[in-house]
Design an enzyme around this catalytic site. Structure first.
Site, PDB file in Angstrom:
ATOM      1  N   GLU A  39      12.474   1.501   9.708  1.00  0.00           N
ATOM      2  CA  GLU A  39      11.232   1.360   8.946  1.00  0.00           C
ATOM      3  C   GLU A  39      11.436   0.612   7.628  1.00  0.00           C
ATOM      4  O   GLU A  39      12.262   0.999   6.785  1.00  0.00           O
ATOM      5  CB  GLU A  39      10.635   2.740   8.660  1.00  0.00           C
ATOM      6  CG  GLU A  39       9.411   2.744   7.774  1.00  0.00           C
ATOM      7  CD  GLU A  39       8.240   1.971   8.377  1.00  0.00           C
ATOM      8  OE1 GLU A  39       7.616   1.185   7.651  1.00  0.00           O
ATOM      9  OE2 GLU A  39       7.955   2.159   9.578  1.00  0.00           O
ATOM     10  N   THR A  81       3.600  -2.115  11.073  1.00  0.00           N
ATOM     11  CA  THR A  81       4.440  -1.502  12.109  1.00  0.00           C
ATOM     12  C   THR A  81       3.851  -1.709  13.489  1.00  0.00           C
ATOM     13  O   THR A  81       4.569  -1.990  14.459  1.00  0.00           O
ATOM     14  CB  THR A  81       4.621  -0.002  11.833  1.00  0.00           C
ATOM     15  OG1 THR A  81       5.359   0.160  10.619  1.00  0.00           O
ATOM     16  CG2 THR A  81       5.388   0.678  12.954  1.00  0.00           C
ATOM     17  N   HIS A 126       9.703   4.460   4.183  1.00  0.00           N
ATOM     18  CA  HIS A 126       8.340   3.923   4.165  1.00  0.00           C
ATOM     19  C   HIS A 126       7.771   4.094   2.766  1.00  0.00           C
ATOM     20  O   HIS A 126       8.054   5.080   2.087  1.00  0.00           O
ATOM     21  CB  HIS A 126       7.478   4.682   5.184  1.00  0.00           C
ATOM     22  CG  HIS A 126       6.156   4.036   5.481  1.00  0.00           C
ATOM     23  ND1 HIS A 126       5.157   3.893   4.537  1.00  0.00           N
ATOM     24  CD2 HIS A 126       5.667   3.505   6.627  1.00  0.00           C
ATOM     25  CE1 HIS A 126       4.115   3.305   5.096  1.00  0.00           C
ATOM     26  NE2 HIS A 126       4.400   3.055   6.361  1.00  0.00           N
ATOM     27  N   ASP A 128      11.130  -3.507  10.932  1.00  0.00           N
ATOM     28  CA  ASP A 128       9.808  -3.866  11.444  1.00  0.00           C
ATOM     29  C   ASP A 128       9.026  -4.801  10.521  1.00  0.00           C
ATOM     30  O   ASP A 128       8.317  -5.687  10.973  1.00  0.00           O
ATOM     31  CB  ASP A 128       8.979  -2.615  11.742  1.00  0.00           C
ATOM     32  CG  ASP A 128       8.757  -1.732  10.522  1.00  0.00           C
ATOM     33  OD1 ASP A 128       9.549  -1.795   9.569  1.00  0.00           O
ATOM     34  OD2 ASP A 128       7.789  -0.934  10.536  1.00  0.00           O
ATOM     35  N   HIS A 129       9.171  -4.620   9.210  1.00  0.00           N
ATOM     36  CA  HIS A 129       8.450  -5.489   8.256  1.00  0.00           C
ATOM     37  C   HIS A 129       9.060  -5.318   6.876  1.00  0.00           C
ATOM     38  O   HIS A 129       9.975  -4.508   6.680  1.00  0.00           O
ATOM     39  CB  HIS A 129       6.950  -5.183   8.235  1.00  0.00           C
ATOM     40  CG  HIS A 129       6.616  -3.735   7.964  1.00  0.00           C
ATOM     41  ND1 HIS A 129       6.723  -3.164   6.726  1.00  0.00           N
ATOM     42  CD2 HIS A 129       6.190  -2.747   8.798  1.00  0.00           C
ATOM     43  CE1 HIS A 129       6.362  -1.889   6.790  1.00  0.00           C
ATOM     44  NE2 HIS A 129       6.043  -1.612   8.034  1.00  0.00           N
TER      45      HIS A 129
END
Length: 690
Positions: free
Chosen positions: A261, A305, A423, A482-483
């Site tokens: 994440e 996500t 996150h 993911d990002h």
């Protein structure tokens, strides 16, 4: 002077005067917000002029609706409209601060899928000056309440109100004409919402988004099989043969997808506080049997996500607005990795330490063909408050609880594990801190290193268990970020982290790199420099697994292919490649990082070819999703997913798992004579020690 003030006061005591004051205050407020709350990339006198002017047409149009009403109602209706517009601006400021984009109807439609645990995030996002967007509403209420401006209850003629509405249309026409002269094809060719707000304003963008959403809904209703022709033609022209040397080297192996994440590539080998921040992931990255990619980019849009999952498992891009998992995950037809591998004899399972409805996963995963979805209710520690943080279970606890089910999956299996502790807003409790925060002075950015370290420790514990349980030797482990974790709105902090005085758009483009690595004992590894992104993961994995992949609708290519196109598309239409980078409207030489302010004729042809490829690729993928075109196409040997065949209710799923183990006897537990391997799982999670 006194006479002039008296005339102004007299004018404000008329309904038209109050209306003009409301429009003026709204426009000033909007311009203030555009300049201080958003990063719109305004440059040059024309763009500055349009930024100041673009709030006016819609303010005249919307506030002017009150002029059609009688008496006091006209004033109160004007205040109501002003308050609604202020609230919409406020909401967009908060959303933009962390996601660098504006709210859309698709996003709001799916808001329930991402609303869980957002209170903590919003508390960290709000700045006191954000509330200044309500200042004009408060001022107008005060001047009326204290009768500094008196309400004009006389009838306002209908034809005058109509003239005001007509004037609004003319003003918008002038705005659009000036905008088109500075940016041609603004409403037809752009993938970036910033351009529309910069040139036409937030209200115009909202209308544009609403029209687009309606058109997309109509597209799906009117689509037919012939719409696939152009898509297949594009794919056929750009399809690349996979790397033969690596074809099938992981055939029959288990596949782990470990979702890191918000982890960014710059954290690989990063040292802070005299320590290596992520020693476990760094060790994997440099392992001789790990394929690592140092030019691998996240390509997500608003879905973040969810977009990453869409690309990873379907090789389809996320949508330009909203999340395809939320908007289309329940109803669309997909040909995703879980279904493909399920039909190759794999057991497929997803693991997530939060509620199943998050990003509409409980429905989307059925469309993708997942046999099992182990969400929060499955885990013994899932509902204990101290074991959860931010967006779900703490990673160390989640991965250990997930292992309990991993060992029961009949082999070979495909298992995706989604971590969440790293996150935003990067909350970590003191008992889990093992490194001091960054010292950028940005309260959003500084704790990022602490949650990244915690994520690394969690992965290290899980990988250690894979080795002890014997799973590692028969598995291919894929790890990916993911990002981005730190958005472009934190430029001073980014510059400090990268050791620069300030960052350019070239630096920000490269800041979109995320880790991607494939680990398997015996794999011929090494660090690969090819340019690629999340859209390329599925074709790469299918080739490694020896799965036929010649007639699918996929927009990526095998990352190991020797002759692959290395132009990586960003969701807004920008791109990176080994030669040229386009980001935020600026062009750069990718080898030197030097901005190309004036392109040569040869450079123009090259970047135009790249831009056409990116634009056509994104448009073709959008066409597939918006039209639900896969319902009209089936690759040879692929069976359509029957969504009703899947049941993620805990009692039903565990019964199914038990039945599968009796039939196949290939799970780790079955091969261990029914004995659990959980005693081999070692974690230093302080919560579990208690």
């Amino acid at each position: 002077m006194g006479q002039a003030l008296k005339k102004v006061r007299s004018g404000l005591n008329t309904r038209l005067g109050f209306f003009i004051l409301a429009v003026l205050l709204f426009s000033i407020k909007s311009y203030f917000a555009y300049k201080t709350k958003f990063s719109l990339g305004v440059s040059g006198g024309m763009q500055q002029l349009l930024l100041a002017f673009n709030p006016v047409p819609f303010a005249v149009l919307l506030l002017g609706l009150a002029l059609y009403m009688r008496g006091r109602k006209s004033y109160w209706f004007m205040l109501l409209i002003d308050a609604i517009m202020a609230t919409w601006l406020f909401a967009n400021i908060l959303y933009y601060r962390e996601f660098s984009d504006f709210l859309t109807f698709n996003l709001m439609k799916g808001s329930s899928a991402v609303s869980n645990n957002l209170n903590q995030s919003i508390a960290g996002i709000i700045h006191p000056t954000d509330f200044l967007v309500f200042a004009d509403v408060i001022v107008l209420i005060i001047v009326l309440a204290f009768k500094w401006i008196k309400m004009d209850t006389r009838a306002f003629k209908f034809r005058y109100a109509a003239i005001v509405s007509g004037l609004a249309v003319l003003l918008f026409g002038a705005n659009l004409s000036l905008a088109e002269s500075d940016r041609s094809g603004l409403l037809t060719r752009t993938f970036d919402n910033n351009y529309i707000v910069k040139y036409l304003g937030l209200e115009a963008y909202t209308v544009y988004d609403g029209v687009k959403t309606t058109q997309n809904n109509a597209t799906k209703a009117n689509a037919d099989s012939s719409d696939l022709t152009s898509v297949q033609k594009f794919l056929s022209k750009n399809r690349v043969a996979p790397n033969v040397e690596y074809s099938g080297v992981a055939k029959g192996k288990n596949v782990f997808i470990i979702h890191l994440e918000s982890l960014q590539q710059f954290m690989i080998d990063y040292k802070w506080d005299g320590q290596e921040v992520m020693p476990n992931i760094d060790k994997l990255y440099h392992s001789s049997d790990t394929l690592s990619f140092d030019n691998f980019y996240n390509q997500v849009g608003q879905g973040k996500t969810a977009d990453a999952e869409m690309m990873l498992e379907n090789s389809l891009y996320g949508l330009p607005e909203g999340s395809a998992m939320v908007m289309d995950g329940t109803t669309n037809t997909f040909q995703a990795a879980p279904a493909i591998l399920d039909q190759q004899g794999y057991t497929t399972a997803a693991f997530h330490g939060d509620v199943p409805s998050f990003w509409n996963r409980d429905n989307t995963y059925k469309s993708w063909g997942y046999d099992y979805f182990f969400s929060k209710s499955y885990f013994a520690n899932g509902n204990k408050a101290s074991y959860n943080l931010g967006y779900g279970m703490k990673d160390k606890i989640f991965l250990k609880d997930a292992a309990q089910y991993v060992q029961q999956l009949p082999q070979p299996f495909y298992a995706k594990l989604i971590t969440v502790t790293n996150h935003y807003p990067y909350i970590i409790d003191s008992q889990n801190e093992s490194i001091k925060p960054f010292n950028t002075g940005d309260s959003t950015v500084d704790p990022y290193v602490q949650t990244a370290r915690y994520l690394d420790q969690s992965v290290g514990e899980f990988m250690s268990w894979l080795k002890k349980s014997g799973l590692e030797k028969n598995s291919m482990v894929v790890l990916y970020g993911d990002h981005y974790g730190i958005s472009n709105n934190h430029k001073p902090a980014i510059a400090k982290l990268l050791g620069k005085k300030k960052v350019t758009n070239y630096d920000l483009a490269n800041f979109q790199k995320v880790p991607f690595m494939i680990h398997m004992p015996g794999l011929k590894g090494g660090i690969k420099h090819t340019y690629g992104g999340e859209i390329d993961v599925l074709p790469t994995l299918l080739n490694l697994l020896g799965v036929k992949n010649t007639d699918t609708i996929q927009f990526g290519s095998d990352l190991l292919a020797t002759n692959r196109k290395q132009t990586v598309a960003f969701r807004d239409g920008d791109f990176v490649s080994p030669t040229y980078t386009k980001y935020g409207g600026d062009y750069y030489d990718s080898t030197t990082g030097k901005q190309l302010k004036k392109l040569t004729a040869t450079q123009k042809r090259t970047v135009n070819d790249m831009q056409n490829y990116v634009t056509n690729s994104l448009a073709a993928s959008d066409k597939v999703i918006n039209g639900d075109l896969l319902r009209f196409y089936q690759p040879s040997g692929f069976k359509k997913v029957i969504k009703g065949a899947y049941n993620y209710k805990k009692s039903a799923a565990l019964k199914q798992l038990k039945k599968a183990n009796k039939k196949q006897k290939t799970s780790v537990v079955s091969k261990n004579n029914g004995k659990s391997t959980m005693s081999e799982y070692q974690t230093d999670a302080p919560e579990l020690k208690k």
